[in-house]
Design a protein around this motif. Structure first.
Motif, PDB file in Angstrom:
ATOM      1  N   TYR A   1       0.870  -1.175   0.000  1.00 47.36           N
ATOM      2  CA  TYR A   1       0.000   0.000   0.000  1.00 47.36           C
ATOM      3  C   TYR A   1       0.899   1.215   0.000  1.00 47.36           C
ATOM      4  O   TYR A   1       1.893   1.254   0.712  1.00 47.36           O
TER       5      TYR A   1
ATOM      6  N   VAL B   1      -3.545   9.847  -3.712  1.00 47.95           N
ATOM      7  CA  VAL B   1      -3.726   8.722  -4.614  1.00 47.95           C
ATOM      8  C   VAL B   1      -3.193   7.510  -3.871  1.00 47.95           C
ATOM      9  O   VAL B   1      -2.084   7.534  -3.324  1.00 47.95           O
TER      10      VAL B   1
ATOM     11  N   THR C   1      -2.263   3.429  -4.118  1.00 46.66           N
ATOM     12  CA  THR C   1      -2.019   2.259  -4.955  1.00 46.66           C
ATOM     13  C   THR C   1      -1.826   1.083  -4.021  1.00 46.66           C
ATOM     14  O   THR C   1      -1.189   1.212  -2.968  1.00 46.66           O
TER      15      THR C   1
ATOM     16  N   GLU D   1      -1.817  -3.533  -3.748  1.00 49.82           N
ATOM     17  CA  GLU D   1      -1.814  -4.856  -4.363  1.00 49.82           C
ATOM     18  C   GLU D   1      -2.414  -5.861  -3.382  1.00 49.82           C
ATOM     19  O   GLU D   1      -2.413  -5.625  -2.177  1.00 49.82           O
TER      20      GLU D   1
ATOM     21  N   THR E   1      -4.713  -2.120  -8.164  1.00 50.68           N
ATOM     22  CA  THR E   1      -5.811  -1.363  -7.568  1.00 50.68           C
ATOM     23  C   THR E   1      -5.329   0.036  -7.203  1.00 50.68           C
ATOM     24  O   THR E   1      -4.253   0.200  -6.635  1.00 50.68           O
ATOM     25  N   SER E   2      -6.145   1.040  -7.546  1.00 50.52           N
ATOM     26  CA  SER E   2      -5.805   2.418  -7.175  1.00 50.52           C
ATOM     27  C   SER E   2      -7.084   3.188  -6.862  1.00 50.52           C
ATOM     28  O   SER E   2      -8.169   2.838  -7.332  1.00 50.52           O
TER      29      SER E   2
END
Length: 182
Positions: free
Chosen positions: A92, A110, A112, A114, A173-174
Motif C-alpha cells: 500500500y 492517490v 495504490t 496490491e 488497484t488504485s
C-alpha cells in the motif's frame, strides 16, 4: 524541488520544536523508538505510513503536514512520477496530492495497493471523514467491521475516526482518497 525525506525531516523537527517536545517525548507519545525520530529528523530515515500517522497524532497535526510540498505555483504530478509513503504492513502506498491550505481541513491522496495483507488504519483525529473513489481494480474498504467491495468509479464515505481498512482484491488497484476533518 525538495525531496520527500528532506521535507519530512524539516517539518518533523519544526512541529516537534513548536510543540515543545524533546525527541524522547515525541517518540514515547508516538510509540516508536527515539532512534527512529532522530533518523527522520536528520533525513536518513525511510518512514512508513504507520510511522508518519503515529507521529502526526502525537504532534496533533494531520499526516499531510509532515509530507506536503507547499507551493503557490500550479502543481502537476504525473501518474508515472508518484512517490509516496509505503506501508510497513501491506503493499500500500499513499501519495499526498494536495494538503489542506490554512483554515481548510482536507487532504487529497492517490492510493495504490496490491493484494495481500490489508492496510488497517487506526482512528485518525476525531471528526475525520474519509472519501474514496476507486480508480482501478477492486478493493474492500471502509469501517473494519463493515468493509464495502468497490468497483472502478464507486464512491464511499466513512468515519476516519474509527478503525478502517483498504484491501486490494486484484492487482493494480488504485483510488483517490480525500481525508476531511470537520
Amino acid at each position: 524541488m525538495e525531496d520527500l525525506r528532506t521535507r519530512i525531516a524539516r517539518t518533523l523537527r519544526r512541529e516537534r520544536e513548536g510543540a515543545g517536545l524533546s525527541v524522547s517525548e515525541l517518540a514515547r507519545r508516538a510509540g516508536i523508538s527515539k532512534a527512529t525520530v532522530s533518523q527522520l529528523e536528520s533525513g536518513a530515515g525511510n518512514p512508513s505510513v504507520e510511522t508518519l500517522w503515529a507521529l502526526g497524532v502525537a504532534l496533533g497535526v494531520p499526516f499531510a503536514v509532515l509530507v506536503d510540498q507547499q507551493t503557490s505555483a500550479p502543481t502537476l504530478i504525473r501518474a508515472g512520477d508518484l512517490s509516496g509513503v509505503p506501508s510497513a504492513a501491506s503493499v500500500y502506498n499513499a501519495t499526498l496530492l494536495s494538503a489542506s491550505p490554512p483554515g481548510a481541513r482536507r487532504d487529497l491522496y492517490v492510493i495504490t495497493a496490491e493484494p495481500g495483507d490489508p492496510r488497517v488504519s487506526d482512528p485518525h483525529h476525531p471528526g475525520t471523514t474519509e472519501h474514496v473513489i476507486l480508480i482501478s481494480g477492486r478493493a474492500r474498504t471502509g469501517p473494519v467491521d463493515e468493509p464495502v467491495l468497490l468497483e472502478p468509479g464507486d464512491y464511499l464515505s466513512y468515519p476516519g475516526d474509527a478503525p478502517h481498512v483498504f484491501e486490494a482484491v486484484v492487482p493494480g488497484t488504485s483510488a483517490v482518497l480525500i481525508s476531511e476533518l470537520r
